[in-house]
Design an enzyme around this catalytic site. Sequence first.
Site, mmCIF file in Angstrom:
data_model
loop_
_atom_site.group_PDB
_atom_site.id
_atom_site.type_symbol
_atom_site.label_atom_id
_atom_site.label_comp_id
_atom_site.label_asym_id
_atom_site.label_seq_id
_atom_site.Cartn_x
_atom_site.Cartn_y
_atom_site.Cartn_z
ATOM 1 N N CYS A 177 0.839 -1.192 0.000
ATOM 2 C CA CYS A 177 0.000 0.000 0.000
ATOM 3 C C CYS A 177 0.877 1.246 0.000
ATOM 4 C CB CYS A 177 -0.814 -0.074 1.284
ATOM 5 S SG CYS A 177 -1.389 1.479 1.862
ATOM 6 N N THR A 179 -0.711 4.473 0.281
ATOM 7 C CA THR A 179 -1.607 5.570 0.665
ATOM 8 C C THR A 179 -0.910 6.643 1.497
ATOM 9 O OG1 THR A 179 -3.595 4.248 0.506
ATOM 10 C CG2 THR A 179 -3.695 6.101 2.026
HETATM 11 P P1 5GP Z 1 -0.643 -6.822 4.268
HETATM 12 O O1 5GP Z 1 -1.105 -8.017 5.022
HETATM 13 O O2 5GP Z 1 -0.115 -7.196 2.910
HETATM 14 O O3 5GP Z 1 0.301 -5.960 5.027
HETATM 15 O O4 5GP Z 1 -1.936 -5.900 4.024
HETATM 16 C C1 5GP Z 1 -3.033 -6.362 3.301
HETATM 17 C C2 5GP Z 1 -4.065 -5.273 3.231
HETATM 18 O O5 5GP Z 1 -3.580 -4.125 2.515
HETATM 19 C C3 5GP Z 1 -5.322 -5.636 2.456
HETATM 20 O O6 5GP Z 1 -6.161 -6.508 3.155
HETATM 21 C C4 5GP Z 1 -5.928 -4.261 2.198
HETATM 22 O O7 5GP Z 1 -6.658 -3.771 3.283
HETATM 23 C C5 5GP Z 1 -4.701 -3.391 2.018
HETATM 24 N N1 5GP Z 1 -4.470 -3.093 0.598
HETATM 25 C C6 5GP Z 1 -4.463 -3.950 -0.442
HETATM 26 N N2 5GP Z 1 -4.154 -3.329 -1.595
HETATM 27 C C7 5GP Z 1 -3.990 -2.031 -1.292
HETATM 28 C C8 5GP Z 1 -3.670 -0.868 -2.065
HETATM 29 O O8 5GP Z 1 -3.415 -0.911 -3.262
HETATM 30 N N3 5GP Z 1 -3.634 0.304 -1.374
HETATM 31 C C9 5GP Z 1 -3.881 0.375 -0.040
HETATM 32 N N4 5GP Z 1 -3.869 1.580 0.537
HETATM 33 N N5 5GP Z 1 -4.137 -0.695 0.714
HETATM 34 C C10 5GP Z 1 -4.199 -1.883 0.097
#
Ligand code: 5GP
Length: 349
Positions: A177, A179
């Site tokens: 992400c 953001t």
């Molecule tokens: P991880 O477990 O990989 O740290 O986080 C997964 C989470 O990242 C997902 O469940 C979703 O909430 C968030 N996420 C997935 N794709 C994106 C994206 O392109 N942008 C953002 N801001 N969050 C994402």
Amino acid sequence: MLSNFKGLTFDDVILVPGYNGIKSRQNVTTSVELLGKNFGIPLISSNMDTITETEMANAMTDLGGMAILHRFISIDDNVKMFRNLKNKDKVAVSIGIGKDGLDRAEALISAGATMICVDVAHGHSKEVNRSIKTLRESHGNHVLIIAGNVATYAGADYLAAAGADVIKVGIGSGSVCSTRIKTGFGVPQLSALQDCRKVDRVLISDGGTRFPSDAVKALAAGADFVMLGGMLAGTDETPGTQIETEINGKKVKFKRFRGMASKEAQDDFMGGMSDWKTAEGVSIDVVCKGPMKNVIQDIMGGIRSGMTYCGALTIKDLQRKAQFMEITPAGRIEGTPHAIGRLNEPNSN
Ligand code: 5GP
């Protein structure tokens, strides 16, 4: 105006050991009750198109966890995917806002779905409120509503008031992400959980879990479930094809893992990036990891052991007993394996 609420995340804190009266870590209970459904493990596979389709959902629910299917396919294919599941009652489906979201929900509820996840990047919004209210009005308590994502008490309270049963917490903490660097908004994950837990709803910690210890800290900070994206990326059960490449004479297998707001995902699902938008996610290749069972066992081993470090028999017990201590960067370094680096230092004989 500067908030005097200091934002902390997993690496900023450590859990302080407490008295343990439990004979073995095998004796702890990791199950979570969710409105009449029992989940043996407090883990959920993320509703990303490179993480959860049929195979991951079956594997995750076989192990006692929950899965949330992604929504980046046609409604018909989404229904087919749902119908093909082994353990339908332990799998939630995702919808976005507006008409497509509600049409998707209706089609999936007719196919037997009972858990609907209203899922957008910024869940503290009027459109999400509308979708939750419409679902509640049409289906009463026959559907369980998961909604998100939010990162503040105000956001969680807003979704709870709209009728959500479960709140998904996490803005900008995900491994793919961007953001926070694109917009400057977000809340460090541990503080987000501690703020949202003031709302009397089931919480999912979504994003930022890189090690088993992050999952333990998320649960201790108030999450009932931990959602996993990056930790499951590259496992056999994820969608997508393996790509084999040679690196330094060695064959290495990779799989694609991408943010749902990445340029690549938007090109595939939104017909390209609009010129008024910026990508808020990235696409990466991750090294294949083998069966997801190994990742889950490692996390569950950490959770069970972690529970005995403060004598907690249940996850609720862990939340009651957990004591966080804020640590310094030196404390953090001390807490990660460092012996090998020492041996390689030039002056150490
Ligand atoms: P991880 O477990 O990989 O740290 O986080 C997964 C989470 O990242 C997902 O469940 C979703 O909430 C968030 N996420 C997935 N794709 C994106 C994206 O392109 N942008 C953002 N801001 N969050 C994402």
